[in-house]
Design a protein around this motif. Structure first.
Motif, PDB file in Angstrom:
ATOM      1  N   ASP A  39       0.818  -1.247  -0.158  1.00 22.28           N
ATOM      2  CA  ASP A  39       0.082   0.093  -0.039  1.00 22.28           C
ATOM      3  C   ASP A  39       0.666   1.320   0.127  1.00 22.28           C
ATOM      4  N   ARG A  40       0.548   2.391   0.233  1.00 23.02           N
ATOM      5  CA  ARG A  40       1.188   3.570   0.032  1.00 23.02           C
ATOM      6  C   ARG A  40       2.135   3.844   1.311  1.00 23.02           C
ATOM      7  N   HIS A  41       1.936   2.934   2.267  1.00 23.79           N
ATOM      8  CA  HIS A  41       2.726   3.246   3.529  1.00 23.79           C
ATOM      9  C   HIS A  41       3.614   2.031   3.537  1.00 23.79           C
ATOM     10  N   GLY A  42       3.719   1.292   2.422  1.00 21.87           N
ATOM     11  CA  GLY A  42       4.829   0.273   2.249  1.00 21.87           C
ATOM     12  C   GLY A  42       4.326  -1.372   2.968  1.00 21.87           C
ATOM     13  N   LYS A  43       3.178  -0.950   3.460  1.00 19.22           N
ATOM     14  CA  LYS A  43       2.724  -2.263   4.234  1.00 19.22           C
ATOM     15  C   LYS A  43       2.144  -3.066   3.210  1.00 19.22           C
ATOM     16  N   PRO A  44       2.102  -4.588   3.473  1.00 16.73           N
ATOM     17  CA  PRO A  44       1.347  -5.482   2.569  1.00 16.73           C
ATOM     18  C   PRO A  44      -0.170  -5.220   2.181  1.00 16.73           C
ATOM     19  N   ASP A  45      -0.564  -5.260   1.215  1.00 13.32           N
ATOM     20  CA  ASP A  45      -1.689  -4.877   0.620  1.00 13.32           C
ATOM     21  C   ASP A  45      -2.629  -6.154   0.204  1.00 13.32           C
ATOM     22  N   THR A  46      -3.336  -6.726   0.894  1.00 10.64           N
ATOM     23  CA  THR A  46      -4.141  -7.859   0.625  1.00 10.64           C
ATOM     24  C   THR A  46      -5.265  -8.015  -0.280  1.00 10.64           C
ATOM     25  N   ARG A  47      -5.713  -6.646  -0.690  1.00  7.46           N
ATOM     26  CA  ARG A  47      -6.942  -6.475  -1.412  1.00  7.46           C
ATOM     27  C   ARG A  47      -6.527  -6.998  -2.774  1.00  7.46           C
ATOM     28  N   CYS A  48      -5.798  -7.165  -3.388  1.00  3.01           N
ATOM     29  CA  CYS A  48      -5.311  -7.799  -4.659  1.00  3.01           C
ATOM     30  C   CYS A  48      -5.462  -9.247  -4.607  1.00  3.01           C
ATOM     31  N   GLY A  49      -5.076  -9.863  -3.319  1.00  4.65           N
ATOM     32  CA  GLY A  49      -4.796 -11.410  -3.051  1.00  4.65           C
ATOM     33  C   GLY A  49      -3.452 -11.579  -3.437  1.00  4.65           C
ATOM     34  N   PRO A  50      -3.023 -12.871  -3.514  1.00  2.00           N
ATOM     35  CA  PRO A  50      -1.644 -13.281  -3.785  1.00  2.00           C
ATOM     36  C   PRO A  50      -1.243 -13.100  -5.153  1.00  2.00           C
ATOM     37  N   SER A  51      -0.031 -12.778  -5.300  1.00  6.58           N
ATOM     38  CA  SER A  51       0.306 -12.247  -6.573  1.00  6.58           C
ATOM     39  C   SER A  51       0.907 -13.559  -7.576  1.00  6.58           C
ATOM     40  N   LYS A  52       0.345 -13.632  -8.779  1.00  3.80           N
ATOM     41  CA  LYS A  52       0.592 -14.705  -9.462  1.00  3.80           C
ATOM     42  C   LYS A  52       1.224 -14.093 -11.067  1.00  3.80           C
ATOM     43  N   VAL A  53       1.712 -14.958 -11.608  1.00  2.00           N
ATOM     44  CA  VAL A  53       2.715 -14.607 -12.825  1.00  2.00           C
ATOM     45  C   VAL A  53       2.243 -15.388 -14.160  1.00  2.00           C
ATOM     46  N   PHE A  54       2.026 -14.816 -14.992  1.00  2.00           N
ATOM     47  CA  PHE A  54       1.702 -15.504 -16.288  1.00  2.00           C
ATOM     48  C   PHE A  54       3.210 -15.447 -17.151  1.00  2.00           C
ATOM     49  N   ARG A  55       3.569 -16.661 -17.681  1.00  2.00           N
ATOM     50  CA  ARG A  55       4.696 -16.847 -18.276  1.00  2.00           C
ATOM     51  C   ARG A  55       4.507 -16.601 -19.834  1.00  2.00           C
ATOM     52  N   VAL A  56       5.311 -15.862 -20.690  1.00  2.00           N
ATOM     53  CA  VAL A  56       4.967 -15.792 -22.178  1.00  2.00           C
ATOM     54  C   VAL A  56       6.424 -16.075 -22.826  1.00  2.00           C
ATOM     55  N   ASP A  57       6.085 -16.580 -24.156  1.00  3.33           N
ATOM     56  CA  ASP A  57       7.467 -16.755 -24.756  1.00  3.33           C
ATOM     57  C   ASP A  57       8.017 -15.611 -25.449  1.00  3.33           C
ATOM     58  N   ALA A  58       9.097 -15.637 -26.054  1.00  2.00           N
ATOM     59  CA  ALA A  58       9.777 -14.639 -26.858  1.00  2.00           C
ATOM     60  C   ALA A  58       8.879 -14.149 -27.868  1.00  2.00           C
ATOM     61  N   ASN A  59       8.349 -15.229 -28.867  1.00  2.00           N
ATOM     62  CA  ASN A  59       7.509 -14.782 -29.672  1.00  2.00           C
ATOM     63  C   ASN A  59       6.425 -13.837 -29.454  1.00  2.00           C
ATOM     64  N   TYR A  60       5.870 -14.169 -28.302  1.00  2.00           N
ATOM     65  CA  TYR A  60       4.713 -13.255 -27.752  1.00  2.00           C
ATOM     66  C   TYR A  60       5.194 -11.825 -27.550  1.00  2.00           C
ATOM     67  N   ASP A  61       6.515 -11.496 -27.201  1.00  2.00           N
ATOM     68  CA  ASP A  61       6.896 -10.196 -27.104  1.00  2.00           C
ATOM     69  C   ASP A  61       7.033  -9.727 -28.345  1.00  2.00           C
ATOM     70  N   ASP A  62       7.673 -10.127 -29.197  1.00  2.00           N
ATOM     71  CA  ASP A  62       7.587  -9.916 -30.764  1.00  2.00           C
ATOM     72  C   ASP A  62       6.339  -9.235 -31.292  1.00  2.00           C
TER      73      ASP A  62
END
Length: 124
Positions: A75-98
């Protein structure tokens, strides 16, 4: 994905030099593209953008299971902001970037052309 498209890919597609970015975008403004892109209404453009998002932005990225990360939103105070839930990442390949860089360049060219049209109409 939002920051990736709005920041990372724009910088990758156009760089940080304004003159070079303008040159890159202006190369896409051929007679054929100007004719193709300058028609329509704002509603048409929004629908077009939605279709691009479905077919090019999210396809190949969100159609696979995301991976849990240890990233934590703050959050704006540097404390954990749980409103968004746990963070997840989507993996993309190099062709996606191009492919994504090409989409970014085209969308920015369209935006400039369409904004110019709207301003011209407003000032007439």
């Amino acid at each position: 994905m939002h920051a990736y498209w709005d920041t990372n890919l724009v910088q990758k597609a156009l760089g940080k030099d304004v003159d070079e970015a303008a040159d890159t975008v202006s190369q896409l403004l051929t007679k054929a593209n100007i004719q193709k892109w300058s028609g329509g209404t704002a509603s048409d453009w929004a629908t077009e953008s939605f279709q691009i998002a479905k077919g090019k932005v999210y396809a190949g990225a969100i159609d696979q299971e995301p991976e849990q990360t240890d990233f934590e939103f703050k959050d704006r105070h540097g404390k954990p902001d749980t409103r968004c839930g746990p963070s997840k990442v989507f993996r993309v390949d190099a062709n996606y970037d191009d492919r994504a860089v090409a989409v970014v360049k085209e969308q920015i060219a369209k935006a400039g052309l369409r904004l110019a049209r709207l301003l011209q109409e407003a000032l007439e």
